[in-house]
Enzyme design. Structure first.
Site: not given
Ligand SMILES: *Cc1c(COP(=O)(O)O)cnc(C)c1O
Length: 431
Positions: A291, A330, A334, A361-362, A390
């Protein structure tokens, strides 16, 4: 009351984080400002760790450091007895410089360079998660040249559609990550690795996406991957000891989000792995989970100062703040949604719908579109919630805006984890 229980309100009617007044912290450290509740991060680490011990036993939880990487968090994660997932030389170097135990580091990435692999081999990184054949060959020759044996896992696409944004869905066959299970590619690379010098085949890995709310894709991945381990054993006599099931657990960005409690994921996934192993006569593999977002996102907020408020009659009211896509890209990437509160009036009547815009400036530089807030004016503070993952790690210096500092709050004390960048920092590499 708020999205996470690390937020509160005090007698001055100000928002608090970890019991400290957010307005006071903004005064002390300036804005924009990332604030993180360290105690909450530790609590999240322990939820995963305890669940792994309770429901499976033979496992290790890794923190995916790309969600938020710096020395401070690496030290914290080490103190919590977890492992670390890194995806670049820079994240690895951060872990090295924080003194993170290298045997618990897993090095991911779909295009590791020779230089990055050399750094990993030189520092005895615990596991390299190999993405493809050319990486495997490069790694084998680097290891050989240093007379070392490296332990590897293989990144496998289990062929699972997770219902999340396309850019963060990674388990399908049309993904740049890893080797496919259903085409036989995964089996081939494992057989081939067995024939290579200085490579120790230890495990398999999958990561099906991010910000996933359903439990089913995780269970399906666990079932397919454990079945695959059994197939490899039956067909080739190759024992796979480790099963890394990745991260991707969803978090609450909005009050309408309803993530499954993380210990329930671990409970359910553990059950599936045990069932399949039993059915197929397999020794239980060690399982790993990674995680990232769910460890740090809920513990963080970003505090901004309101500047211009621009009301375009019958169209929209823009509330511009002193940060933006440079500290949180983000929305622009997204279309991510966030909750926000007015620091000096967190529970006030939300009488006006506004759009919180950044200073870059966007036109797309927006933090929160169409959010109902109490009335705000220049000088007020706004906090965007659940920004612990993130955000800092994806921040840029676009428009030569310096990155905000990160302040950790623990036991009602605030401590700087990352300093604010100065203009001099911005020019450090200019010749
Ligand atoms: C991004 C990533 C994670 C973590 O993902 P979360 O959505 O932040 O929990 C774990 N393993 C790998 C290989 C990843 O690329």
């Amino acid at each position: 009351m708020f999205l996470t229980d690390c937020l509160g309100i005090n007698e001055k009617n100000n928002l608090t984080i970890g019991g400290l007044d957010v307005a006071d912290l903004a005064k002390e450290f300036g804005t924009p400002l990332y604030l993180m509740d360290e105690d909450k991060i530790r609590e999240n680490c322990r939820i995963y760790k305890n669940a792994m011990e309770k429901y499976y036993g033979k496992g290790l939880v890794l923190y995916a450091s790309k969600a938020f990487s710096c020395r401070y968090i690496c030290r914290l994660v080490a103190e919590e007895g977890m492992g670390l997932d890194v995806v670049s030389g820079g994240e690895l170097y951060t872990a090295i410089s924080a003194g993170f135990p290298m045997d618990k580091v897993y090095f991911h990435g779909n295009n590791k360079t020779a230089q990055e692999l050399t750094l990993a081999v030189d520092n005895n990184v615990g596991r390299i998660v190999v993405d493809n054949i050319s990486e495997l060959e490069m790694l084998s020759s680097i290891a050989k040249s240093k007379s070392k044996t490296v332990s590897v896992l293989f990144r496998i696409k289990p062929g699972i559609e997770a219902h999340t944004h396309e850019f963060i869905s990674t388990g399908r066959i049309d993904s740049k990550f890893g080797v496919a299970l259903e085409t036989g590619e995964a089996e081939e690379i494992i057989k081939y690795a067995k024939s290579l010098a200085n490579i120790d085949v230890v495990g398999v890995h999958c990561h099906i996406g991010s910000q996933i709310f359903d439990i089913d894709p995780f269970l399906l991945a666990a079932e397919k991957m454990t079945g695959f381990i059994a197939d490899i054993k039956d067909r080739h006599g190759i024992e796979i000891a480790e099963l890394n099931l990745g991260g991707g657990f969803g978090i609450k960005y909005l009050s309408s989000d309803d993530p499954v409690p993380y210990d329930e994921y671990i409970k359910a996934v553990s059950g599936v792995v045990k069932d399949v192993a039993k059915k197929r006569g397999l020794t239980l593999p060690k399982i790993l989970m990674e995680p990232g977002r769910s460890i740090v996102a809920p513990a963080g907020i970003t505090v901004y100062t309101v500047g211009a408020v621009k009301e375009i009659p019958n169209i929209r009211t823009y509330v511009s703040v002193d940060g933006g896509m440079c500290d949180n890209p983000r929305y622009i990437m997204y279309g991510s949604e966030y909750e926000a509160v007015v620091v000096g009036n967190p529970l006030g009547l939300r009488e006006k719908t506004v759009t919180i815009a950044g200073k870059c400036c966007e036109s797309g530089d927006i933090l929160v579109k169409d959010i109902a807030l109490p009335l705000v004016k220049a000088g007020d503070l706004i906090a965007v919630l659940a920004t612990g993952a993130y955000n800092y790690s994806m921040a840029s210096n676009y428009n030569r805006i310096s990155r905000p500092p990160v302040v950790m709050v623990s036991g009602k004390k605030a401590r700087l984890a990352i300093r604010r960048e100065s203009y001099e920092d911005l020019m450090r590499n200019d010749l």
